[in-house]
Design a protein around this motif. Sequence first.
Motif, PDB file in Angstrom:
ATOM      1  N   THR A 190       0.855  -1.184   0.000  1.00 29.58           N
ATOM      2  CA  THR A 190       0.000   0.000   0.000  1.00 29.58           C
ATOM      3  C   THR A 190       0.888   1.230   0.000  1.00 29.58           C
ATOM      4  O   THR A 190       1.944   1.236   0.633  1.00 29.58           O
ATOM      5  N   GLU A 191       0.451   2.280  -0.692  1.00 23.20           N
ATOM      6  CA  GLU A 191       1.164   3.549  -0.621  1.00 23.20           C
ATOM      7  C   GLU A 191       0.158   4.688  -0.617  1.00 23.20           C
ATOM      8  O   GLU A 191      -0.946   4.557  -1.144  1.00 23.20           O
ATOM      9  N   SER A 192       0.564   5.786   0.010  1.00 19.97           N
ATOM     10  CA  SER A 192      -0.332   6.935   0.063  1.00 19.97           C
ATOM     11  C   SER A 192       0.460   8.229   0.154  1.00 19.97           C
ATOM     12  O   SER A 192       1.635   8.234   0.527  1.00 19.97           O
ATOM     13  N   THR A 193      -0.213   9.301  -0.206  1.00 17.89           N
ATOM     14  CA  THR A 193       0.293  10.642   0.076  1.00 17.89           C
ATOM     15  C   THR A 193      -0.829  11.376   0.803  1.00 17.89           C
ATOM     16  O   THR A 193      -2.016  11.198   0.488  1.00 17.89           O
ATOM     17  N   LYS A 194      -0.415  12.177   1.782  1.00 19.25           N
ATOM     18  CA  LYS A 194      -1.366  12.989   2.538  1.00 19.25           C
ATOM     19  C   LYS A 194      -0.852  14.410   2.564  1.00 19.25           C
ATOM     20  O   LYS A 194       0.318  14.646   2.873  1.00 19.25           O
ATOM     21  N   THR A 195      -1.730  15.339   2.255  1.00 20.00           N
ATOM     22  CA  THR A 195      -1.398  16.742   2.378  1.00 20.00           C
ATOM     23  C   THR A 195      -2.173  17.297   3.562  1.00 20.00           C
ATOM     24  O   THR A 195      -3.396  17.135   3.648  1.00 20.00           O
ATOM     25  N   PHE A 196      -1.430  17.901   4.479  1.00 19.75           N
ATOM     26  CA  PHE A 196      -2.001  18.486   5.684  1.00 19.75           C
ATOM     27  C   PHE A 196      -1.923  20.008   5.604  1.00 19.75           C
ATOM     28  O   PHE A 196      -1.006  20.552   4.981  1.00 19.75           O
ATOM     29  N   VAL A 197      -2.846  20.667   6.251  1.00 16.76           N
ATOM     30  CA  VAL A 197      -2.800  22.115   6.419  1.00 16.76           C
ATOM     31  C   VAL A 197      -2.615  22.396   7.902  1.00 16.76           C
ATOM     32  O   VAL A 197      -3.275  21.783   8.747  1.00 16.76           O
ATOM     33  N   MET A 198      -1.688  23.297   8.200  1.00 18.65           N
ATOM     34  CA  MET A 198      -1.534  23.798   9.572  1.00 18.65           C
ATOM     35  C   MET A 198      -2.734  24.691   9.820  1.00 18.65           C
ATOM     36  O   MET A 198      -3.079  25.522   8.974  1.00 18.65           O
ATOM     37  N   PHE A 199      -3.384  24.529  10.964  1.00 14.51           N
ATOM     38  CA  PHE A 199      -4.714  25.089  11.170  1.00 14.51           C
ATOM     39  C   PHE A 199      -4.807  25.755  12.526  1.00 14.51           C
ATOM     40  O   PHE A 199      -4.368  25.187  13.537  1.00 14.51           O
ATOM     41  N   ASN A 200      -5.347  26.977  12.557  1.00 19.02           N
ATOM     42  CA  ASN A 200      -5.630  27.653  13.823  1.00 19.02           C
ATOM     43  C   ASN A 200      -7.048  27.258  14.226  1.00 19.02           C
ATOM     44  O   ASN A 200      -8.010  27.559  13.512  1.00 19.02           O
ATOM     45  N   THR A 201      -7.184  26.591  15.363  1.00 24.33           N
ATOM     46  CA  THR A 201      -8.490  26.067  15.779  1.00 24.33           C
ATOM     47  C   THR A 201      -9.434  27.153  16.272  1.00 24.33           C
ATOM     48  O   THR A 201     -10.639  26.925  16.339  1.00 24.33           O
ATOM     49  N   ALA A 202      -8.913  28.324  16.619  1.00 26.23           N
ATOM     50  CA  ALA A 202      -9.767  29.435  17.064  1.00 26.23           C
ATOM     51  C   ALA A 202     -10.320  30.211  15.872  1.00 26.23           C
ATOM     52  O   ALA A 202     -11.511  30.487  15.801  1.00 26.23           O
ATOM     53  N   THR A 203      -9.446  30.534  14.913  1.00 25.64           N
ATOM     54  CA  THR A 203      -9.887  31.320  13.751  1.00 25.64           C
ATOM     55  C   THR A 203     -10.422  30.442  12.632  1.00 25.64           C
ATOM     56  O   THR A 203     -11.059  30.945  11.707  1.00 25.64           O
ATOM     57  N   ARG A 204     -10.127  29.121  12.700  1.00 25.79           N
ATOM     58  CA  ARG A 204     -10.546  28.151  11.686  1.00 25.79           C
ATOM     59  C   ARG A 204      -9.910  28.444  10.332  1.00 25.79           C
ATOM     60  O   ARG A 204     -10.485  28.188   9.287  1.00 25.79           O
ATOM     61  N   LYS A 205      -8.663  28.938  10.364  1.00 22.78           N
ATOM     62  CA  LYS A 205      -7.960  29.280   9.134  1.00 22.78           C
ATOM     63  C   LYS A 205      -6.566  28.648   9.131  1.00 22.78           C
ATOM     64  O   LYS A 205      -6.002  28.356  10.172  1.00 22.78           O
ATOM     65  N   GLY A 206      -6.024  28.487   7.930  1.00 26.17           N
ATOM     66  CA  GLY A 206      -4.675  27.980   7.780  1.00 26.17           C
ATOM     67  C   GLY A 206      -3.652  28.985   8.274  1.00 26.17           C
ATOM     68  O   GLY A 206      -3.860  30.199   8.165  1.00 26.17           O
ATOM     69  N   VAL A 207      -2.551  28.466   8.819  1.00 19.95           N
ATOM     70  CA  VAL A 207      -1.446  29.290   9.318  1.00 19.95           C
ATOM     71  C   VAL A 207      -0.132  28.663   8.830  1.00 19.95           C
ATOM     72  O   VAL A 207      -0.118  27.513   8.404  1.00 19.95           O
TER      73      VAL A 207
END
Length: 133
Positions: free
Chosen positions: A102-119
Amino acid sequence: MQTTTKIVVTPDDIDQLGHVNYLKYILFLEKGVGEWYKQAGVNFKELRKQDLGTVVLKFDVSYHKEARLGDTLNVTTTLMNVGNKSFTVKQEIYNQDDILITESTKTFVMFNTATRKGVPVIQEIARHLKCAR
């Protein structure tokens, strides 16, 4: 930086076809990325205090071979790319015979949980791309 997480296939991982259910592979991959975070020095308790976390933006997985009861699997996790607010890991699962199953790629976003926006991606993660090159 690359980590390897060892998993032994148990009866709970097997579906009615006698092999590992596709959803279980996702859990195996999550264990692998969790170990990568740990070895990278990412402390999620501390991040939560700063209203930070990571969320999956994209997840791509390919299943090549089946795993069966009693197999020993090795999940490798490698940081492949770091952008401003996102990063990508590549993961591969090999069986005890060192065959890619099995192989995979995952793209994550750094996230501010208060503003609900990427940082911007935190240094604890970004610095490991430099180590890989």
